[in-house]
Motif scaffolding. Structure first.
Motif, PDB file in Angstrom:
ATOM      1  N   LEU A  11       0.763  -1.234  -0.132  1.00  0.00           N
ATOM      2  CA  LEU A  11      -0.127  -0.153  -0.028  1.00  0.00           C
ATOM      3  C   LEU A  11       0.805   1.209   0.034  1.00  0.00           C
ATOM      4  N   ALA A  12       1.821   1.331   0.936  1.00  0.00           N
ATOM      5  CA  ALA A  12       2.943   2.355   0.790  1.00  0.00           C
ATOM      6  C   ALA A  12       3.348   2.592  -0.721  1.00  0.00           C
ATOM      7  N   SER A  13       3.587   1.596  -1.322  1.00  0.00           N
ATOM      8  CA  SER A  13       4.264   1.570  -2.612  1.00  0.00           C
ATOM      9  C   SER A  13       3.416   2.323  -3.695  1.00  0.00           C
ATOM     10  N   LEU A  14       2.146   2.505  -3.363  1.00  0.00           N
ATOM     11  CA  LEU A  14       1.185   3.155  -4.178  1.00  0.00           C
ATOM     12  C   LEU A  14       1.146   4.734  -4.032  1.00  0.00           C
ATOM     13  N   ASP A  15       1.729   5.242  -2.867  1.00  0.00           N
ATOM     14  CA  ASP A  15       1.882   6.410  -2.579  1.00  0.00           C
ATOM     15  C   ASP A  15       3.255   7.132  -2.347  1.00  0.00           C
ATOM     16  N   ASP A  16       3.563   7.672  -3.394  1.00  0.00           N
ATOM     17  CA  ASP A  16       5.028   8.057  -3.485  1.00  0.00           C
ATOM     18  C   ASP A  16       5.226   9.617  -4.134  1.00  0.00           C
ATOM     19  N   PRO A  17       4.327  10.635  -3.550  1.00  0.00           N
ATOM     20  CA  PRO A  17       4.525  11.970  -4.148  1.00  0.00           C
ATOM     21  C   PRO A  17       5.901  12.556  -3.908  1.00  0.00           C
ATOM     22  N   LEU A  18       6.976  12.235  -3.648  1.00  0.00           N
ATOM     23  CA  LEU A  18       8.236  12.423  -3.500  1.00  0.00           C
ATOM     24  C   LEU A  18       9.148  11.842  -4.094  1.00  0.00           C
ATOM     25  N   ALA A  19       8.663  10.672  -5.042  1.00  0.00           N
ATOM     26  CA  ALA A  19       9.580   9.799  -5.800  1.00  0.00           C
ATOM     27  C   ALA A  19      10.810   9.342  -4.880  1.00  0.00           C
ATOM     28  N   LYS A  20      10.418   8.841  -3.941  1.00  0.00           N
ATOM     29  CA  LYS A  20      11.588   8.164  -3.051  1.00  0.00           C
ATOM     30  C   LYS A  20      11.835   6.583  -3.359  1.00  0.00           C
ATOM     31  N   GLY A  21      10.726   6.157  -4.206  1.00  0.00           N
ATOM     32  CA  GLY A  21      10.898   4.513  -4.435  1.00  0.00           C
ATOM     33  C   GLY A  21      11.951   4.349  -5.416  1.00  0.00           C
ATOM     34  N   PRO A  22      12.282   3.075  -5.997  1.00  0.00           N
ATOM     35  CA  PRO A  22      13.252   2.674  -6.713  1.00  0.00           C
ATOM     36  C   PRO A  22      12.798   3.164  -7.967  1.00  0.00           C
ATOM     37  N   PRO A  23      13.710   3.068  -8.952  1.00  0.00           N
ATOM     38  CA  PRO A  23      13.753   3.286 -10.447  1.00  0.00           C
ATOM     39  C   PRO A  23      12.542   2.643 -10.923  1.00  0.00           C
ATOM     40  N   ILE A  24      11.768   2.880 -11.983  1.00  0.00           N
ATOM     41  CA  ILE A  24      11.010   2.288 -12.701  1.00  0.00           C
ATOM     42  C   ILE A  24      11.725   1.314 -13.633  1.00  0.00           C
ATOM     43  N   ILE A  25      11.218   0.034 -14.149  1.00  0.00           N
ATOM     44  CA  ILE A  25      11.694  -0.699 -15.101  1.00  0.00           C
ATOM     45  C   ILE A  25      10.596  -0.863 -15.894  1.00  0.00           C
ATOM     46  N   LEU A  26      10.888  -0.108 -17.190  1.00  0.00           N
ATOM     47  CA  LEU A  26      10.263  -0.262 -18.439  1.00  0.00           C
ATOM     48  C   LEU A  26      10.063  -1.687 -19.040  1.00  0.00           C
ATOM     49  N   PRO A  27       8.843  -1.834 -19.870  1.00  0.00           N
ATOM     50  CA  PRO A  27       8.865  -3.303 -20.412  1.00  0.00           C
ATOM     51  C   PRO A  27       9.995  -3.699 -21.228  1.00  0.00           C
ATOM     52  N   ASP A  28      10.739  -3.034 -21.625  1.00  0.00           N
ATOM     53  CA  ASP A  28      11.821  -3.414 -22.327  1.00  0.00           C
ATOM     54  C   ASP A  28      13.097  -3.522 -21.626  1.00  0.00           C
ATOM     55  N   GLY A  29      13.196  -3.295 -20.237  1.00  0.00           N
ATOM     56  CA  GLY A  29      14.072  -3.370 -19.502  1.00  0.00           C
ATOM     57  C   GLY A  29      14.901  -2.368 -18.984  1.00  0.00           C
ATOM     58  N   ARG A  30      14.762  -1.304 -19.777  1.00  0.00           N
ATOM     59  CA  ARG A  30      15.145  -0.030 -19.438  1.00  0.00           C
ATOM     60  C   ARG A  30      14.975   0.544 -17.971  1.00  0.00           C
ATOM     61  N   LYS A  31      15.940   1.222 -17.236  1.00  0.00           N
ATOM     62  CA  LYS A  31      15.545   1.556 -15.819  1.00  0.00           C
ATOM     63  C   LYS A  31      15.388   3.243 -16.205  1.00  0.00           C
ATOM     64  N   VAL A  32      14.301   3.800 -15.606  1.00  0.00           N
ATOM     65  CA  VAL A  32      14.261   5.195 -15.453  1.00  0.00           C
ATOM     66  C   VAL A  32      13.882   5.767 -14.172  1.00  0.00           C
ATOM     67  N   PRO A  33      14.116   7.179 -14.009  1.00  0.00           N
ATOM     68  CA  PRO A  33      14.087   7.553 -12.513  1.00  0.00           C
ATOM     69  C   PRO A  33      12.373   7.625 -12.267  1.00  0.00           C
ATOM     70  N   ARG A  34      11.989   7.452 -11.082  1.00  0.00           N
ATOM     71  CA  ARG A  34      10.710   7.202 -10.565  1.00  0.00           C
ATOM     72  C   ARG A  34      10.469   8.852 -10.893  1.00  0.00           C
ATOM     73  N   LEU A  35       8.769   9.051 -11.093  1.00  0.00           N
ATOM     74  CA  LEU A  35       8.159  10.432 -10.968  1.00  0.00           C
ATOM     75  C   LEU A  35       7.481  10.361  -9.632  1.00  0.00           C
ATOM     76  N   PRO A  36       7.249  11.496  -8.944  1.00  0.00           N
ATOM     77  CA  PRO A  36       6.347  11.694  -7.954  1.00  0.00           C
ATOM     78  C   PRO A  36       5.054  11.117  -8.693  1.00  0.00           C
ATOM     79  N   GLY A  37       4.198  10.593  -7.719  1.00  0.00           N
ATOM     80  CA  GLY A  37       2.945  10.000  -8.171  1.00  0.00           C
ATOM     81  C   GLY A  37       2.224   9.350  -6.923  1.00  0.00           C
ATOM     82  N   PHE A  38       1.031   8.941  -7.303  1.00  0.00           N
ATOM     83  CA  PHE A  38       0.375   8.190  -6.604  1.00  0.00           C
ATOM     84  C   PHE A  38      -0.984   7.542  -7.130  1.00  0.00           C
ATOM     85  N   ARG A  39      -1.515   6.628  -6.539  1.00  0.00           N
ATOM     86  CA  ARG A  39      -2.603   5.817  -7.089  1.00  0.00           C
ATOM     87  C   ARG A  39      -3.782   5.826  -6.109  1.00  0.00           C
ATOM     88  N   HIS A  40      -4.943   5.924  -6.486  1.00  0.00           N
ATOM     89  CA  HIS A  40      -6.178   5.947  -5.887  1.00  0.00           C
ATOM     90  C   HIS A  40      -7.128   4.989  -6.347  1.00  0.00           C
TER      91      HIS A  40
END
Length: 185
Positions: free
Chosen positions: A49-78
């Motif tokens: 649940l905590a991973s769904l709420d990251d408005p400061l982009a403190k989580g790990p990088p995002i892994i795209l479907p092609d395997g590239r790692k990109v920086p996480r953007l601030p965001g959240f899910r409701h």
């Protein structure tokens, strides 16, 4: 009555049940994302649940479907709640600008559980999430949809969206031609 809720333990049973029924909140990674989320819920529901709420982009990088790692953007899910989870809707942004990196398809993405479609839930979810985008200070949001997804086009247009162009998605997402809509805030 439907309401937008921040994911919480009291709602997690319903979200997990939707995943177990084969629904995926991820329209790109589908079954793989469903399996990953079910495993994360099983391992540590609070951390999930905590991973769904990251408005400061403190989580790990995002892994795209092609395997590239990109920086996480601030965001959240409701979630949209009507006694059970019916929509998962996410919002992401870059601080200080409305622009998004090329690998990000839009500010807002949503997925409706199949058994709750055609009830106006996605339209309401997007309407409610626009208030969150205003609160962050964005002048507009962009949302993308596949050419063959008229249901999403209708949801976006019902919320004041206007088509701003066609584009080819980042290769990580298959490079398909899609539509970009903008909603002024």
């Amino acid at each position: 009555m439907v309401e937008i809720v921040k994911p919480a333990l009291e709602h997690l049973w319903s979200y997990k049940a939707a995943l177990e029924r084969g629904w995926s909140p991820d329209k790109v990674r589908l079954d793989e994302a469903t399996r990953e989320q079910l495993a994360a819920i099983e391992e540590d529901p609070v951390a999930f649940l905590a991973s769904l709420d990251d408005p400061l982009a403190k989580g790990p990088p995002i892994i795209l479907p092609d395997g590239r790692k990109v920086p996480r953007l601030p965001g959240f899910r409701h979630w949209i709640w009507d006694g059970e989870v019916s929509v998962s809707i996410g919002f992401r942004w870059q601080p200080g600008t409305a622009e998004l990196p090329p690998h990000v398809l839009g500010h807002i993405g949503y997925a409706v559980v199949p058994w709750k479609r055609r009830r106006g839930y996605a339209t309401e979810a997007l309407r409610l999430m626009l208030a969150e985008a205003r609160a962050v200070g964005l002048p507009y949001v962009e949302i993308t949809a596949k050419l063959g997804n008229p249901a999403s086009h209708k949801v976006i247009l019902a919320n004041g969206g206007r088509l701003v162009g066609r584009f080819f998605e980042d290769a990580a997402y298959g490079g398909a031609e899609s539509l970009r809509f903008r909603i002024e805030l």
